[in-house]
Design an enzyme around this catalytic site. Sequence first.
Site, PDB file in Angstrom:
ATOM      1  N   HIS A  21     -30.004 -10.448 -23.380  1.00  0.00           N
ATOM      2  CA  HIS A  21     -29.064 -11.235 -22.467  1.00  0.00           C
ATOM      3  C   HIS A  21     -28.538 -10.226 -21.219  1.00  0.00           C
ATOM      4  O   HIS A  21     -27.481  -9.481 -20.662  1.00  0.00           O
ATOM      5  CB  HIS A  21     -27.848 -10.353 -23.455  1.00  0.00           C
TER       6      HIS A  21
ATOM      7  N   LYS B  38     -13.413  -9.465 -15.247  1.00  0.00           N
ATOM      8  CA  LYS B  38     -14.632  -8.438 -16.109  1.00  0.00           C
ATOM      9  C   LYS B  38     -14.783  -7.672 -16.112  1.00  0.00           C
ATOM     10  O   LYS B  38     -14.849  -6.941 -15.543  1.00  0.00           O
ATOM     11  CB  LYS B  38     -16.501  -9.921 -15.464  1.00  0.00           C
ATOM     12  N   ARG B  39     -16.026  -7.159 -16.695  1.00  0.00           N
ATOM     13  CA  ARG B  39     -16.811  -5.959 -16.732  1.00  0.00           C
ATOM     14  C   ARG B  39     -16.611  -4.915 -15.449  1.00  0.00           C
ATOM     15  O   ARG B  39     -16.945  -5.450 -14.594  1.00  0.00           O
ATOM     16  CB  ARG B  39     -17.617  -5.588 -17.672  1.00  0.00           C
TER      17      ARG B  39
ATOM     18  N   LYS C 242     -22.091  -6.605 -10.432  1.00  0.00           N
ATOM     19  CA  LYS C 242     -21.224  -7.588 -10.861  1.00  0.00           C
ATOM     20  C   LYS C 242     -19.947  -7.570  -9.697  1.00  0.00           C
ATOM     21  O   LYS C 242     -19.200  -8.348  -8.750  1.00  0.00           O
ATOM     22  CB  LYS C 242     -19.573  -7.393 -11.570  1.00  0.00           C
TER      23      LYS C 242
ATOM     24  N   THR D  69     -19.523 -16.231 -18.999  1.00  0.00           N
ATOM     25  CA  THR D  69     -18.488 -17.019 -19.697  1.00  0.00           C
ATOM     26  C   THR D  69     -17.572 -16.818 -18.847  1.00  0.00           C
ATOM     27  O   THR D  69     -16.347 -17.815 -18.755  1.00  0.00           O
ATOM     28  CB  THR D  69     -18.600 -16.947 -20.966  1.00  0.00           C
TER      29      THR D  69
ATOM     30  N   LYS E 247     -14.722 -20.541 -18.608  1.00  0.00           N
ATOM     31  CA  LYS E 247     -13.405 -20.419 -18.583  1.00  0.00           C
ATOM     32  C   LYS E 247     -12.487 -21.172 -16.586  1.00  0.00           C
ATOM     33  O   LYS E 247     -11.526 -21.900 -17.425  1.00  0.00           O
ATOM     34  CB  LYS E 247     -13.236 -19.571 -19.181  1.00  0.00           C
TER      35      LYS E 247
END
Length: 807
Positions: free
Chosen positions: A348, A536-537, A542, A644, A648
């Site tokens: 991952h 998101k985290r 990110k 993901t 969504k």
Amino acid sequence: MEMTKEEFKKELQQRLKEKYAMDINDASSQELYNVLGSVVKAYYSDAWSNTWKDYLEDGQKQAYYFSIEFLPGKMLKSNLLNMGILETVEAGLADLGVSLDELAQVEQDMALGNGGLGRLASCFMDSIASCGLPGNGNGIRYDYGLFKQRFVDGYQVELPDEWLRNGNTWEVRKESKAVDVLFGGNVYLAEDTDGQLRPVYEGARRLRAVPYDTAVLGYQNHLVNTLRLWSVEIPESEEDHYRSIEDRRAFEDLTAVLYPDDSNERGRQTRLWQEYFFVSAGVQSIIRYYLRLNKPLDVLNEYVAIHINDTHPALCIPEMMRILMDEHGMSWEKAFNVTVKVMSYTNHTIMAEALEKWPVALMKENLPRMYQIIEELDRRFVNELTICYPENPELIQRTRIIQNEQVHMAHLAIICSHSTNGVAKLHSDLLKEVVLHDFYQLFPERFNNKTNGIAQRRWLQLANPKLSKVLDQTIGTTWRKTPGDLKLLQNYVEDQTVLDQLAEAKKSNKQRLASYIEETTGITVSPEAIFDVQIKRLHAYKRQLLNLLHILKLYFDLKDDPKKVQESRLFIFGAKAAPSYTYAKSIIKAINEVANLINNDPDINGRIKVVFLENYNVHLAELIIPAADVSEQISLASKEASGTSNMKLMLNGAITLATLDGANVEIRDAVGDDNVVIFGMTEREVYQYYERQDYVAKDYYDQSPVLQRILNAFVDGTIPNIYFEGREIFDSLLKHNDEYFVLRDFDAYVKAQEKIDGLYRDQHHWQQMSLMNIANAGRFSADDTMMRYAEEIWHIEPVEQYSKKKG
């Protein structure tokens, strides 16, 4: 599962009297929720029991998905939907003056994960059952969720997430299935009476692993699989060893929280114990079940597949070897052969520094038998490579399991399994070409791609009933079971009536979220604004920081020119930072202070609003995602394995604003260049910088008055109350050379945001883009992903298909 409204009402009222001796009007929401849960469980209990019995009687091969995280979210509505009685129950409760939505609010999120990894595991569990596949989950029943996030003066504060305070309606304690797990002590080999070497344990700690099973219901197919979560207890025989408070605390910490702080020795030990605890318990449980089939252990792989979700469960491998050799007398060669055929592994992460490693000394002390087996696995692997590649000692050194006094868990997982997959095409290609290139050269046949998917039942049917209704009226209802049928919506891209209906559903969802924001934060937001969402985290790669820099640019532009033409924007953040990740927590503080600055500036007049919603979890995601207009997927290209949230948000009609990272590449391929907004460097350009080592972040700062003004705001007092945090962020970009190329991609990101602004002004075209995203989202169904895992990695078949073949 057949049931009339009247039957349900009668059953609910009867159980309420039996459990609490009261009528509907006297019961609290918590009491009604508990009773409703018991009614639902009663309805599926026969199917759950029958599924397990059928697996045992038929001897059908099963997959076991091992993950240290699961994020199922709330299960009441999901179970009702999958049973086919959601509308019946909702109507029956309404007749009794009760709101299903209010009862659903009582339920606590099963927040047993940190983000994408745990949610993915839960989506997969839902899809395995809904595809009719024989498969079960294996994890840890944490006493507390990750943590409950609160903001105090803009800072993240972590509070205990007491999700079990009122019990868990959906779990069943299985005392009869408990097993013992050994830690520490000394292990040596000694000959038994037959002259065979057997391990002898001295001074080991023994803990009891007790399973709590949760039913995983397939979508209207009567199949019910099991998510087994393990909790720790002290065996009666070991009570004397746990008399002191310190000993008790160490034992209790084992299944207390996900990812205990590993910045100290005790935290690292707890993490290692956690990983072995649920792995050992799970593998023991599987072997015990398998022995009931009366099949020889050397064909175990024909009946059992174990999947290692990231490296945390990689100890499955030496534990399987231990059980086969130590408890069942199998030779090393046979045990290894069986283990490789049983095990498969999903990677991952692209970032090599994130691949899990354990100090040899720590593993030797805490898991001596595991280390002995791993050491022998490493020795034999090195010997084999030395024979095959005598001229390449560097390859041997790079790929061995134990190097530099550390056990490399990804190496263990790859070498000792038959399959290694990435989770998006780009990710899998980078694994083969860069991160795990040596292993790809050694085992090319083992590497494959399985792009992640999402459980579209939860993220569309449950989260967005307004949109679901429009789809039912437009293309029929087959999409509910076959997500690929969403493609039919493309036929209506020129139909203004359908476009208007989609727009109305989005507006309704935005109004719902706006009400929630006002209730929870006191901030009034306009549903007419562009809802720009990054959920998101919180992690530097990110690039929530890139988003923040752009927000500051918009703010300064409006301050300089209040008449500037610009669409109203609501920027929504949802993210938790790991408790020990101080840089991420500094970014949270900065976002919150910028929000205070902008939201309270009368010159802006509400044209920009910034909202950071506390305690982002599955339930909150179900509110935010249907309301989103823009999906921020702006990680540095080559860093995000898949993502993901991108899938969504796409499914709910948001327009993806993205770098070509992770599954964003495949989203672009699915919808076409005209229906996404792409910006920034490619992964090839990123790696070229790494090779040349010629990136100088300060050059971008020096050459751009816009960037100077924005970055200076972090340190000159423009943004209040971030003296330390602002300096940390400023220095990370300039003094430490901007590790994730935020400044390099800034101009491209600004232009992409300007494009979003222009596109949104043409609402007809925007709605067409939104429609095309919804129509092409079926490609990212977890059902399809699971069928590929089943066919290509696990070699399991749907129950009905297997039964027909057998019949």
